[in-house]
Design a protein around this motif. Structure first.
Motif, PDB file in Angstrom:
ATOM      1  N   MET A   1      -8.049  -6.123   0.887  1.00  0.00           N
ATOM      2  CA  MET A   1      -8.363  -7.499   1.287  1.00  0.00           C
ATOM      3  C   MET A   1      -9.678  -8.043   0.733  1.00  0.00           C
ATOM      4  O   MET A   1     -10.017  -9.192   0.994  1.00  0.00           O
ATOM      5  N   CYS A   2     -10.429  -7.242  -0.017  1.00  0.00           N
ATOM      6  CA  CYS A   2     -11.740  -7.692  -0.482  1.00  0.00           C
ATOM      7  C   CYS A   2     -11.895  -7.439  -1.984  1.00  0.00           C
ATOM      8  O   CYS A   2     -11.370  -6.464  -2.509  1.00  0.00           O
ATOM      9  N   PRO A   3     -12.619  -8.318  -2.670  1.00  0.00           N
ATOM     10  CA  PRO A   3     -13.305  -9.513  -2.150  1.00  0.00           C
ATOM     11  C   PRO A   3     -12.374 -10.686  -1.881  1.00  0.00           C
ATOM     12  O   PRO A   3     -12.757 -11.665  -1.249  1.00  0.00           O
ATOM     13  N   ASN A   4     -11.130 -10.562  -2.386  1.00  0.00           N
ATOM     14  CA  ASN A   4     -10.161 -11.635  -2.182  1.00  0.00           C
ATOM     15  C   ASN A   4      -9.003 -11.158  -1.320  1.00  0.00           C
ATOM     16  O   ASN A   4      -8.591  -9.998  -1.403  1.00  0.00           O
ATOM     17  N   ASN A   5      -8.483 -12.058  -0.520  1.00  0.00           N
ATOM     18  CA  ASN A   5      -7.361 -11.779   0.365  1.00  0.00           C
ATOM     19  C   ASN A   5      -6.076 -11.779  -0.458  1.00  0.00           C
ATOM     20  O   ASN A   5      -5.566 -12.831  -0.816  1.00  0.00           O
ATOM     21  N   ARG A   6      -5.536 -10.589  -0.748  1.00  0.00           N
ATOM     22  CA  ARG A   6      -4.344 -10.494  -1.590  1.00  0.00           C
ATOM     23  C   ARG A   6      -3.049 -10.680  -0.816  1.00  0.00           C
ATOM     24  O   ARG A   6      -1.969 -10.710  -1.405  1.00  0.00           O
ATOM     25  N   ILE A   7      -3.137 -10.769   0.509  1.00  0.00           N
ATOM     26  CA  ILE A   7      -1.944 -10.854   1.356  1.00  0.00           C
ATOM     27  C   ILE A   7      -1.629 -12.292   1.761  1.00  0.00           C
ATOM     28  O   ILE A   7      -0.479 -12.699   1.822  1.00  0.00           O
ATOM     29  N   GLY A   8      -2.668 -13.081   2.062  1.00  0.00           N
ATOM     30  CA  GLY A   8      -2.442 -14.399   2.640  1.00  0.00           C
ATOM     31  C   GLY A   8      -2.349 -14.304   4.146  1.00  0.00           C
ATOM     32  O   GLY A   8      -2.919 -13.397   4.752  1.00  0.00           O
TER      33      GLY A   8
ATOM     34  N   THR B   1       0.854  -1.194   0.000  1.00  0.00           N
ATOM     35  CA  THR B   1       0.000   0.000   0.000  1.00  0.00           C
ATOM     36  C   THR B   1       0.883   1.235   0.000  1.00  0.00           C
ATOM     37  O   THR B   1       1.981   1.229   0.569  1.00  0.00           O
ATOM     38  N   SER B   2       0.390   2.302  -0.624  1.00  0.00           N
ATOM     39  CA  SER B   2       1.085   3.590  -0.578  1.00  0.00           C
ATOM     40  C   SER B   2       0.224   4.629  -1.265  1.00  0.00           C
ATOM     41  O   SER B   2      -0.400   4.355  -2.304  1.00  0.00           O
ATOM     42  N   ALA B   3       0.172   5.822  -0.682  1.00  0.00           N
ATOM     43  CA  ALA B   3      -0.529   6.965  -1.274  1.00  0.00           C
ATOM     44  C   ALA B   3      -1.989   6.648  -1.580  1.00  0.00           C
ATOM     45  O   ALA B   3      -2.539   7.114  -2.587  1.00  0.00           O
ATOM     46  N   GLY B   4      -2.606   5.857  -0.737  1.00  0.00           N
ATOM     47  CA  GLY B   4      -4.012   5.529  -0.910  1.00  0.00           C
ATOM     48  C   GLY B   4      -4.289   4.440  -1.913  1.00  0.00           C
ATOM     49  O   GLY B   4      -5.456   4.118  -2.178  1.00  0.00           O
ATOM     50  N   GLU B   5      -3.243   3.840  -2.487  1.00  0.00           N
ATOM     51  CA  GLU B   5      -3.399   2.762  -3.467  1.00  0.00           C
ATOM     52  C   GLU B   5      -2.940   1.437  -2.860  1.00  0.00           C
ATOM     53  O   GLU B   5      -2.160   1.416  -1.901  1.00  0.00           O
ATOM     54  N   THR B   6      -3.435   0.341  -3.439  1.00  0.00           N
ATOM     55  CA  THR B   6      -3.062  -0.996  -2.969  1.00  0.00           C
ATOM     56  C   THR B   6      -2.598  -1.838  -4.154  1.00  0.00           C
ATOM     57  O   THR B   6      -2.849  -1.497  -5.317  1.00  0.00           O
ATOM     58  N   ILE B   7      -1.909  -2.932  -3.841  1.00  0.00           N
ATOM     59  CA  ILE B   7      -1.577  -3.875  -4.913  1.00  0.00           C
ATOM     60  C   ILE B   7      -2.873  -4.398  -5.536  1.00  0.00           C
ATOM     61  O   ILE B   7      -3.891  -4.536  -4.861  1.00  0.00           O
ATOM     62  N   LYS B   8      -2.830  -4.690  -6.821  1.00  0.00           N
ATOM     63  CA  LYS B   8      -4.019  -5.158  -7.530  1.00  0.00           C
ATOM     64  C   LYS B   8      -4.033  -6.674  -7.703  1.00  0.00           C
ATOM     65  O   LYS B   8      -5.107  -7.275  -7.854  1.00  0.00           O
ATOM     66  N   GLU B   9      -2.876  -7.277  -7.665  1.00  0.00           N
ATOM     67  CA  GLU B   9      -2.771  -8.730  -7.808  1.00  0.00           C
ATOM     68  C   GLU B   9      -2.383  -9.346  -6.478  1.00  0.00           C
ATOM     69  O   GLU B   9      -1.623  -8.764  -5.696  1.00  0.00           O
ATOM     70  N   ALA B  10      -2.915 -10.541  -6.224  1.00  0.00           N
ATOM     71  CA  ALA B  10      -2.589 -11.240  -4.977  1.00  0.00           C
ATOM     72  C   ALA B  10      -1.124 -11.659  -4.961  1.00  0.00           C
ATOM     73  O   ALA B  10      -0.536 -11.967  -6.005  1.00  0.00           O
ATOM     74  N   LEU B  11      -0.540 -11.658  -3.782  1.00  0.00           N
ATOM     75  CA  LEU B  11       0.814 -12.151  -3.617  1.00  0.00           C
ATOM     76  C   LEU B  11       0.828 -13.671  -3.803  1.00  0.00           C
ATOM     77  O   LEU B  11      -0.208 -14.335  -3.673  1.00  0.00           O
ATOM     78  N   PRO B  12       1.981 -14.251  -4.110  1.00  0.00           N
ATOM     79  CA  PRO B  12       2.052 -15.701  -4.292  1.00  0.00           C
ATOM     80  C   PRO B  12       1.496 -16.448  -3.072  1.00  0.00           C
ATOM     81  O   PRO B  12       1.833 -16.147  -1.935  1.00  0.00           O
ATOM     82  N   GLY B  13       0.614 -17.423  -3.340  1.00  0.00           N
ATOM     83  CA  GLY B  13       0.015 -18.205  -2.273  1.00  0.00           C
ATOM     84  C   GLY B  13      -1.238 -17.603  -1.692  1.00  0.00           C
ATOM     85  O   GLY B  13      -1.927 -18.235  -0.901  1.00  0.00           O
ATOM     86  N   ALA B  14      -1.567 -16.358  -2.076  1.00  0.00           N
ATOM     87  CA  ALA B  14      -2.759 -15.681  -1.569  1.00  0.00           C
ATOM     88  C   ALA B  14      -3.824 -15.627  -2.670  1.00  0.00           C
ATOM     89  O   ALA B  14      -3.663 -16.209  -3.736  1.00  0.00           O
TER      90      ALA B  14
ATOM     91  N   GLY C   1       4.602 -23.806   9.210  1.00  0.00           N
ATOM     92  CA  GLY C   1       4.473 -24.009   7.775  1.00  0.00           C
ATOM     93  C   GLY C   1       3.266 -23.375   7.134  1.00  0.00           C
ATOM     94  O   GLY C   1       3.029 -23.552   5.952  1.00  0.00           O
ATOM     95  N   ARG C   2       2.464 -22.593   7.888  1.00  0.00           N
ATOM     96  CA  ARG C   2       1.260 -22.064   7.255  1.00  0.00           C
ATOM     97  C   ARG C   2       1.407 -20.646   6.741  1.00  0.00           C
ATOM     98  O   ARG C   2       0.541 -20.172   6.020  1.00  0.00           O
ATOM     99  N   ALA C   3       2.469 -19.920   7.107  1.00  0.00           N
ATOM    100  CA  ALA C   3       2.594 -18.532   6.664  1.00  0.00           C
ATOM    101  C   ALA C   3       2.640 -18.454   5.144  1.00  0.00           C
ATOM    102  O   ALA C   3       3.290 -19.245   4.481  1.00  0.00           O
ATOM    103  N   GLY C   4       1.914 -17.486   4.600  1.00  0.00           N
ATOM    104  CA  GLY C   4       1.895 -17.280   3.161  1.00  0.00           C
ATOM    105  C   GLY C   4       0.783 -18.004   2.446  1.00  0.00           C
ATOM    106  O   GLY C   4       0.649 -17.898   1.230  1.00  0.00           O
ATOM    107  N   THR C   5      -0.021 -18.757   3.169  1.00  0.00           N
ATOM    108  CA  THR C   5      -1.126 -19.476   2.543  1.00  0.00           C
ATOM    109  C   THR C   5      -2.429 -19.021   3.133  1.00  0.00           C
ATOM    110  O   THR C   5      -2.488 -18.430   4.207  1.00  0.00           O
ATOM    111  N   ASN C   6      -3.516 -19.282   2.420  1.00  0.00           N
ATOM    112  CA  ASN C   6      -4.850 -18.913   2.900  1.00  0.00           C
ATOM    113  C   ASN C   6      -5.414 -20.021   3.777  1.00  0.00           C
ATOM    114  O   ASN C   6      -5.098 -21.185   3.608  1.00  0.00           O
TER     115      ASN C   6
END
Length: 380
Positions: A227-234, A165-178, A375-380
């Protein structure tokens, strides 16, 4: 024998080249990521020291002459403990005085090689304008300056630092595993805060299988966008900052969906730790422990954590801790000052290993707890 040889080499380098050489040897023989959540009295300053010897500081504490000097010295104590001779990267999450106030004083004490921020403030204030237009450009003139954008990487050898996130914007694509649907979006209740907080630079930091997040003071509405509608972070192992525990952030769409095992709150004696936030945290799936920089009167005993998880006490301890939380005084009110803490300050330190195991230490009382890799970090 190997340990003796390392000590001998370190001593020789220190004699020949000074403390910087010794610090480099210490860094190269360490295999952990060390994180210092520094007590800046309800502001923010979190120092990351990678095993390569490179570093990242997120925010620099409070403004005003006395507070800025105090907080710069506290950050320097952490840097010394980490054997750092410079700050390789400083991210200023946003332009509120409790996040950038100690920067100029810190720069007098240690070189800062790279400054990153979200760009110009959207909340001009006469008290800050001179710093932003005159002093800050002078600080980064002989260094590197970056206006961070979602999707950028901050270069720290040994770590993966991604801006989300920065300047009121967020990533548009989910991170790997999210990317899985976020079940908490349906019950989301929008917030009403639209100031510098929503501009915060937020990052995900990965070290092997260990994963942590720091979003500055990102507001609820921006949490929803991310984070909506999909969790882009994991999911994450450790959630840092939590906007001091204030209820303009920390929605379930963020906290519950990222499922942190541990959270560390940079609250003050009468700042943050508000009941609504504490309810979200204490009911978060998978949360094992919440650690706090201070006991907050806004929590009372009703919602706070046991004292072993709290890093700092008051200069004049209360005869009895109030059971019920109190409401935060309105801004600019004539309420009495918050309980003072100007004595010894203690950090909360996290030591993470590449396999995902990490240890949290309360510097005040020496209480240590280790969280095994699962072993669960990075996954949904």
């Amino acid at each position: 024998m190997r340990r003796t040889m390392l000590v001998t080499v370190a001593t020789g380098l220190a004699a020949l080249f000074g403390q910087a050489a010794l610090d480099g040897v210490v860094a190269q023989t360490r295999t952990t990521l060390d994180i210092y959540v520094v007590d800046v009295e309800g502001g923010n300053a979190v120092l990351f020291s990678a095993p390569t010897g490179e570093s990242l500081l997120i925010d620099s504490g409070n403004v005003a002459p006395d507070a800025a000097i105090r907080d710069a010295e506290r950050i320097m104590a952490a840097a010394k403990d980490a054997h750092l001779s410079q700050i390789d990267n400083l991210i200023t999450t946003h332009w509120h005085g409790d996040h950038f106030g100690g920067m100029a004083e810190l720069a007098k004490r240690i070189p800062i090689r790279h400054f990153a921020d979200h760009g110009p403030t959207i909340q001009p204030a006469p008290a800050f304008d001179e710093f932003l237009t005159k002093i800050y450009p002078q600080l980064y003139a002989k260094a590197k300056h970056t206006v961070a954008k979602p999707g950028d990487k901050i270069s720290v050898a040994g770590l993966d630092v991604q801006v989300v996130t920065s300047a009121g914007e967020t990533i548009k694509e989910a991170l790997p595993g999210a990317g899985a649907p976020n079940p908490y979006c349906a019950s989301f209740k929008p917030g009403d805060k639209n100031d510098e907080d929503m501009m915060s630079v937020g990052v995900i930091i990965t070290f092997g299988k260990f994963r942590t997040i720091h979003l500055g003071d990102l507001t609820k509405n921006k949490e929803f966008e991310l984070m909506c509608p999909n969790n882009r972070i994991g999911t994450v192992d450790l959630f840092l900052g939590l906007h001091h525990g204030q209820d303009s952030s920390n929605s379930e769409v963020m906290i519950h969906a990222t499922r942190p095992r541990v959270a560390i709150m940079n609250d003050g004696t009468r700042k943050g730790g508000q009941p609504e936030v504490m309810k979200v945290l204490h009911s978060s799936p998978g949360l094992e422990d919440l650690w706090q920089i201070h006991f907050s009167q806004l929590s009372g005993q009703e919602y706070t954590v046991p004292g072993m998880f709290i890093a700092n006490l008051l200069d004049e301890p209360l005869a009895a801790m109030p059971v019920s939380p109190i409401a935060p005084p309105p801004p600019g009110s004539s309420a009495p000052p918050a309980p003072a803490h100007n004595g010894p300050a203690y950090w909360i330190k996290v030591t993470a290993q590449m396999d995902g195991t990490f240890t949290v230490t309360n510097a005040r009382n020496g209480f240590v707890k280790t969280y095994a890799a699962n072993g669960r970090a990075g996954t949904n």
